[in-house]
Write an enzyme that holds these catalytic residues in place. Sequence first.
Site, mmCIF file in Angstrom:
data_model
loop_
_atom_site.group_PDB
_atom_site.id
_atom_site.type_symbol
_atom_site.label_atom_id
_atom_site.label_comp_id
_atom_site.label_asym_id
_atom_site.label_seq_id
_atom_site.Cartn_x
_atom_site.Cartn_y
_atom_site.Cartn_z
ATOM 1 N N GLY A 524 0.835 -1.199 0.000
ATOM 2 C CA GLY A 524 0.000 0.000 0.000
ATOM 3 C C GLY A 524 0.859 1.234 0.000
ATOM 4 N N VAL A 529 4.192 -5.395 2.923
ATOM 5 C CA VAL A 529 4.032 -6.159 4.158
ATOM 6 C C VAL A 529 4.445 -7.598 3.880
ATOM 7 C CG1 VAL A 529 2.469 -6.801 6.019
ATOM 8 C CG2 VAL A 529 2.088 -4.675 4.757
ATOM 9 N N ASP A 639 -7.383 6.585 6.376
ATOM 10 C CA ASP A 639 -7.383 5.609 5.281
ATOM 11 C C ASP A 639 -8.223 4.387 5.642
ATOM 12 O OD1 ASP A 639 -6.780 4.694 2.771
ATOM 13 O OD2 ASP A 639 -4.852 3.839 3.318
#
Length: 872
Positions: A524, A529, A639
């Site tokens: 993102g 990740v 977000d």
Amino acid sequence: MKSTFLLLLLLLSLNLLFVFVSCASSIEFVYPNFTASNLRFVDSSKGAFLLSRNSIFKAGLFSPGGDDSSTGFYFSVVHVDSGSTIWSSNRDSPVSSSGTMNLTPQGISVIEDGKSQIPVWSTPVLASPVKSLRLTDAGNLLLLDHLNVSLWESFDFPTDSIVLGQRLKLGMFLSGSVSRSDFSTGDYKFLVGESDGLMQWRGQNYWKLRMHIRANVDSNFPVEYLTVTTSGLALMARNGTVVVVRVALPPSSDFRVAKMDSSGKFIVSRFSGKNLVTEFSGPMDSCQIPFVCGKLGLCNLDNASENQSCSCPDEMRMDAGKGVCVPVSQSLSLPVSCEARNISYLELGLGVSYFSTHFTDPVEHGLPLLACHDICSKNCSCLGVFYENTSRSCYLVKDSFGSLSLVKNSPENHDLIGYVKLSIRKTNAQPPGNNNRGGSSFPVIALVLLPCSGFFLLIALGLLWWRRCAVMRYSSIREKQVTRPGSFESGDLGSFHIPGLPQKFEFEELEQATENFKMQIGSGGFGSVYKGTLPDETLIAVKKITNHGLHGRQEFCTEIAIIGNIRHTNLVKLRGFCARGRQLLLVYEYMNHGSLEKTLFSGNGPVLEWQERFDIALGTARGLAYLHSGCDQKIIHCDVKPENILLHDHFQPKISDFGLSKLLNQEESSLFTTMRGTRGYLAPEWITNAAISEKADVYSYGMVLLELVSGRKNCSFRSRSNSVTEDNNQNHSSTTTTSTGLVYFPLYALDMHEQGRYMELADPRLEGRVTSQEAEKLVRIALCCVHEEPALRPTMAAVVGMFEGSIPLGNPRMESLNFLRFYGLRFAESSMVEGQNGESETMVFHRRESSNSGGSRQSASYIASQEVSGPR
């Protein structure tokens, strides 16, 4: 005589005083500004500070089994004579013996004394101030207002048990504990479904109440609740006037409790004399319990003794350290990741059954066995298959593999063959040797290899010398840079003290844990990740942040300390961090069910039930409410979207990426909408230069809530019914048409809300397992959250109150939602352009006139905001 009378009067007074003091520690009511701990009441009442009027139930901070030496205490309600815990609050967050239960006008909170004032558990936001806390004769904890009206009650939030007079309503469930000494939420639960009581293991059905030999089906009305009565157990319908399924038990007014046991059985017990007597237990066959013999353990029931024995299937052995059956062959192993490429399947043989095949449909019919294997091989979450020879049906075992069951004398089950998915380990095979004749080739090989080795050695020495010079030049430059104040590279983390800083990991530790950042599980605007495993086998998620806007290590550590100190059951926990050069790494707890986006939209796994969606929506709202008003420093997430709502065990929602917006640099922040892919969730004020507040998160949450209702993205293909009313010379005619195409769902939801047609908004995959009232509740909350004016949006705390019923549902204001019509129009126009290019199909809907429909503003700022808030 007079002195004797005075003496007797004095003794009587002392006796009454003693009785009063001894009873004062356990009473029916307590009032705000009351604090209790196990240590405070352990001497007088063994930790209890509330006692029901009939002295049958007590409430206090207790340890499992009444062990005062235990390190875990829970605010619980306990049946006095049997010692059975019928309800506990902080089951997943036990406190020490000095932990406290605090009653304030705002409600109840349980706090770990001496560590933090952040509660490990608390009641939700209440409609009015609390005036008292009462323990009723039925064992129900009540928070009452000044009119003695109930604000909250423990019966509405059951843990693993229900008692006489308590109702387990449709969609609610009992979660068994990990063990009898550990109250934490386990893998088994009992769920009230629309037609039956269901037992589940890790979200998979394995037993139904009506499967029991003593269960009687009386009607087919939709179930409303489960109740325990003086004559047995019953699933009720039509406001309690009709019995759907009943289990008759001997009539008794004694204490009776129904419990989802940690063993995986649903048990009804009655307290008779001095002991709890089991009256009902299901399933009767212990081998029907999914994890009775551990992973891939083979359960064999002895019909004579009704005792089960556990073993491993053929060609498998027990790994004593892990309690798992593993392949005997050293070249085979159970797949541990999606990276496995060389796949094999171990046949379990005939007569081996698996519980899920009785409750799920096959993925395909009429397939050859190899095609069934191929489907599993391409599915990362698939762990094995069961293949039915006669129908050539293929059943997949996904996510978790439980115990197997050996079926005897059942021809229909001998048609089903199971296969376990295995990985073939790579072997370091030596290359075949050179079959030389007479050994004369050795000198030839030596003559060739020695000059080549010398040549390459000279090259290697040259490279080492060049690298040494380069390192020396780099070190001199670094010495100059490090001396500059404020540099992120300068300073050691130990040179300053920042309270609350989480664990610091070395880069090499995380590199090893992630196998050199091998398995990427997400990405993102903040970075990628990766999945990792610590030496203690704890799973972690490591987030790499490569572009940040911090100018010093102290500033970075201060921000990390703020995030690391946030503790809430609906927020992903930050375990630690690592700072190496300009690269920052954050270490989070691993969420085994992935994101809401994958679970809700992928279509690969089971459909999220309505109660699961409701719980996800409520948990997410609680997490955001805590960020906005429960932290020492208010945190705006910025977000909120399905990708940032992660799901843990039992689909418990946890919000990720909170507090990270401060770590972005200005350049990346200016590209916020495009870099993070969140157009469609961001509020209009992001572009209109209005002040950004926590209400921007509320807007994003409303958009996510609409997607939870429909089960699809707000911009997607779907069928839609359109009612059109025509007026021709006072002759009215109405027609209904159904069309399929791209729909901007928020506008569709607004239309259906005005017409009161909420069932058309619910996910069709639920197949009616949701009522119009349930859908209306979520749609109204969502529309209130997406009001154009931030001031008209509710706070997240108010949203939680609306979910829990402590605050009346809000009424969406049409004048503040007309901007959705403008978004829908722009969306239709852009979709038609794409359709003309052959890229997509669009649809234009008839719109009934509304008296409150205002003209859409089309200023530059308004149109610009559509680019962010409109459909993506």
